[in-house]
Write an enzyme that holds these catalytic residues in place. Structure first.
Site, PDB file in Angstrom:
ATOM      1  N   LYS A 175     -10.938  -2.711  -4.483  1.00 30.54           N
ATOM      2  CA  LYS A 175     -11.901  -1.357  -4.248  1.00 30.54           C
ATOM      3  C   LYS A 175     -10.850  -0.352  -4.669  1.00 30.54           C
ATOM      4  CE  LYS A 175     -13.733  -2.598   0.119  1.00 30.54           C
ATOM      5  NZ  LYS A 175     -13.200  -2.903   1.450  1.00 30.54           N
ATOM      6  N   LYS A 200      -4.567  -8.493  -7.506  1.00 30.68           N
ATOM      7  CA  LYS A 200      -6.054  -8.937  -6.889  1.00 30.68           C
ATOM      8  C   LYS A 200      -6.931  -8.068  -7.182  1.00 30.68           C
ATOM      9  CE  LYS A 200      -6.392  -6.900  -2.229  1.00 30.68           C
ATOM     10  NZ  LYS A 200      -6.904  -6.939  -1.069  1.00 30.68           N
ATOM     11  N   LYS A 240       0.778  -1.108  -0.248  1.00 28.39           N
ATOM     12  CA  LYS A 240      -0.076   0.048   0.167  1.00 28.39           C
ATOM     13  C   LYS A 240       0.898   1.184  -0.004  1.00 28.39           C
ATOM     14  CE  LYS A 240      -4.570  -1.214   1.951  1.00 28.39           C
ATOM     15  NZ  LYS A 240      -5.572  -1.095   2.763  1.00 28.39           N
TER      16      LYS A 240
HETATM   17  P1  AMP Z   1     -10.918  -5.161   2.096  1.00 29.05           P
HETATM   18  O1  AMP Z   1     -11.383  -4.939   0.638  1.00 29.05           O
HETATM   19  O2  AMP Z   1      -9.149  -5.224   1.967  1.00 29.05           O
HETATM   20  O3  AMP Z   1     -11.452  -4.755   3.026  1.00 29.05           O
HETATM   21  O4  AMP Z   1     -11.238  -6.850   2.263  1.00 29.05           O
HETATM   22  C1  AMP Z   1     -12.205  -7.212   2.881  1.00 29.05           C
HETATM   23  C2  AMP Z   1     -12.251  -8.595   2.883  1.00 29.05           C
HETATM   24  O5  AMP Z   1     -12.383  -9.207   1.392  1.00 29.05           O
HETATM   25  C3  AMP Z   1     -10.714  -9.397   3.181  1.00 29.05           C
HETATM   26  O6  AMP Z   1     -11.314 -10.774   4.073  1.00 29.05           O
HETATM   27  C4  AMP Z   1     -10.127  -9.627   2.170  1.00 29.05           C
HETATM   28  O7  AMP Z   1      -9.114 -10.918   2.099  1.00 29.05           O
HETATM   29  C5  AMP Z   1     -11.245 -10.122   1.134  1.00 29.05           C
HETATM   30  N1  AMP Z   1     -10.827  -9.711  -0.235  1.00 29.05           N
HETATM   31  C6  AMP Z   1     -10.468  -8.440  -0.761  1.00 29.05           C
HETATM   32  N2  AMP Z   1     -10.401  -8.658  -2.072  1.00 29.05           N
HETATM   33  C7  AMP Z   1     -10.300  -9.955  -2.432  1.00 29.05           C
HETATM   34  C8  AMP Z   1      -9.964 -10.576  -3.828  1.00 29.05           C
HETATM   35  N3  AMP Z   1      -9.753  -9.853  -4.764  1.00 29.05           N
HETATM   36  N4  AMP Z   1     -10.168 -12.029  -3.721  1.00 29.05           N
HETATM   37  C9  AMP Z   1     -10.777 -12.517  -2.614  1.00 29.05           C
HETATM   38  N5  AMP Z   1     -11.031 -12.074  -1.387  1.00 29.05           N
HETATM   39  C10 AMP Z   1     -10.627 -10.754  -1.218  1.00 29.05           C
END
Ligand code: AMP
Ligand code: TRP
Length: 339
Positions: free
Chosen positions: A204, A201, A118
């Protein structure tokens, strides 16, 4: 080793930092719902204190917090079965976060790959909170003595750090306050990749909206993003080995498998030999059929923000009832004078 037998309890959270993506849904929320429905105690959080580790526009943050709560519910989280709340309403998170940051070693923190990803070359300009955030994440989990943490693969390192922090706390203070929580990372969808680059990956925060499917995208947008998703000119293989050096092809097959609750092998048995020109429209239809009811339900819930705030407030009260006594035990263990 600990003699204490901790009750099985699930905790997880997602940051209200913008649009929820298909990656969040398949990698996290869908599995949150499955765990809720097994009858285990489940606690799911909108982690607003994590979101502010990078700049958030204040008005947008309120909206995003409610929108994530609406998404949780629209995906099947039942605020009666699970505890659903936003992190900052339960002060134990911030208090325990500070205490655990005094247990965490700098050397452990320096190994966290998400901070490096990040911050990139701009580490000097990042907030201290972004660097320290894994200690707050440990507090989120440990304030509830949670034993199981469903997350996507990218969060595995943080849950492992949480175990190290819990073990050091228990050891240093000769206490058995904390369980060593386990990450639950299973299924086909632990890492959904960007539609534009199969090595990144789906996120958002990717600057390109075409790289992801948002839970609020309409049918036309979803279909167009899948149609334009990067692929290669070959047809789909019949065996999983045929995907090994084809990350974009693998990702689309993986999404299909996760959305239809089957395996990659089963998808290839059905579609092996087909061109993407045939596969993509079928995948688009599957995605639209899955996501349209969710985004409609989100829109319906968002029309009544007062009700969402009531649900979050009620969840926060129930969460506090669990977290407060744990925090008291922690304070007592470290020698803090309390009322
Ligand atoms: P975040 O968007 O970083 O707040 O992630 C929230 C949850 O979604 C966490 O458990 C991440 O591991 C999961 N997550 C985020 N992006 C992905 C992705 N591209 N594939 C699978 N899981 C994801
Ligand atoms: N760090 C997680 C993410 O960025 C979100 C999170 C915060 C979390 N606290 C948590 C996940 C506790 C699981 C448990 O995705």
């Amino acid at each position: 080793m600990s003699e204490v037998n901790f009750k099985k309890r699930v905790f997880s959270g997602i940051q209200p930092s913008g649009n929820l993506t298909l990656g969040n849904y398949l990698g996290a929320v869908k599995r949150f719902v499955e765990m809720q429905n097994t009858g285990i105690e489940t606690i799911y959080c909108v982690v607003d204190l994590h979101a502010i580790t990078v700049w958030q526009d204040p008005a947008a943050l309120k909206n995003q917090t409610r929108e994530l709560a609406a998404a949780y519910i629209a995906c099947g989280l039942d605020p009666k079965k699970s505890i659903l709340f936003n992190q900052s309403q339960v002060s134990a998170h911030a208090e325990l976060g500070w205490i655990l940051s005094c247990v965490t070693r700098l050397g452990w923190m320096n190994r966290m790959t998400q901070f490096k990803d990040k911050a990139g070359k701009n580490a000097e300009k990042m907030s201290l909170g972004l660097y320290a955030y894994p200690a707050l994440m440990a507090a989120d989990i440990l304030a509830y003595q949670a034993t199981h943490v469903p997350v996507g693969e990218d969060q595995k390192q943080h849950v492992e750090l949480t175990r190290d922090i819990a073990a050091k706390f228990n050891h240093d203070f000769k206490s058995e306050v904390f369980p060593l929580p386990e990450p639950i990372i299973e299924g086909t969808a632990t890492r959904i990749m960007s539609l534009r680059d199969g090595s990144k990956k789906m996120s958002k925060s990717d600057p390109s909206d075409k790289s992801r499917i948002n839970m609020t995208d309409n049918a036309d947008t979803i279909a167009s993003k899948i149609r334009k998703a990067k692929t290669d000119p070959d047809s789909l293989p019949s065996e999983i080995e045929g995907l090994s050096s084809r990350p974009e092809a693998r990702n689309l097959v993986n999404i299909y498998a996760a959305l239809s609750d089957t395996s990659i092998t089963a998808v290839l048995q059905e579609f092996g030999g087909q061109q993407f020109g045939t596969f993509k429209p079928i995948l688009a239809e599957l995605a639209v059929n899955h996501l349209a009811p969710i985004s409609n339900e989100m829109a319906r819930l968002m029309a009544d923000p007062t009700e969402i705030d009531r649900i979050l407030g009620d969840g926060a009260q129930r969460a506090n009832i669990i977290a407060s006594p744990v925090l008291e035990k922690v304070k007592n263990a470290i020698g803090i004078v309390a009322r």
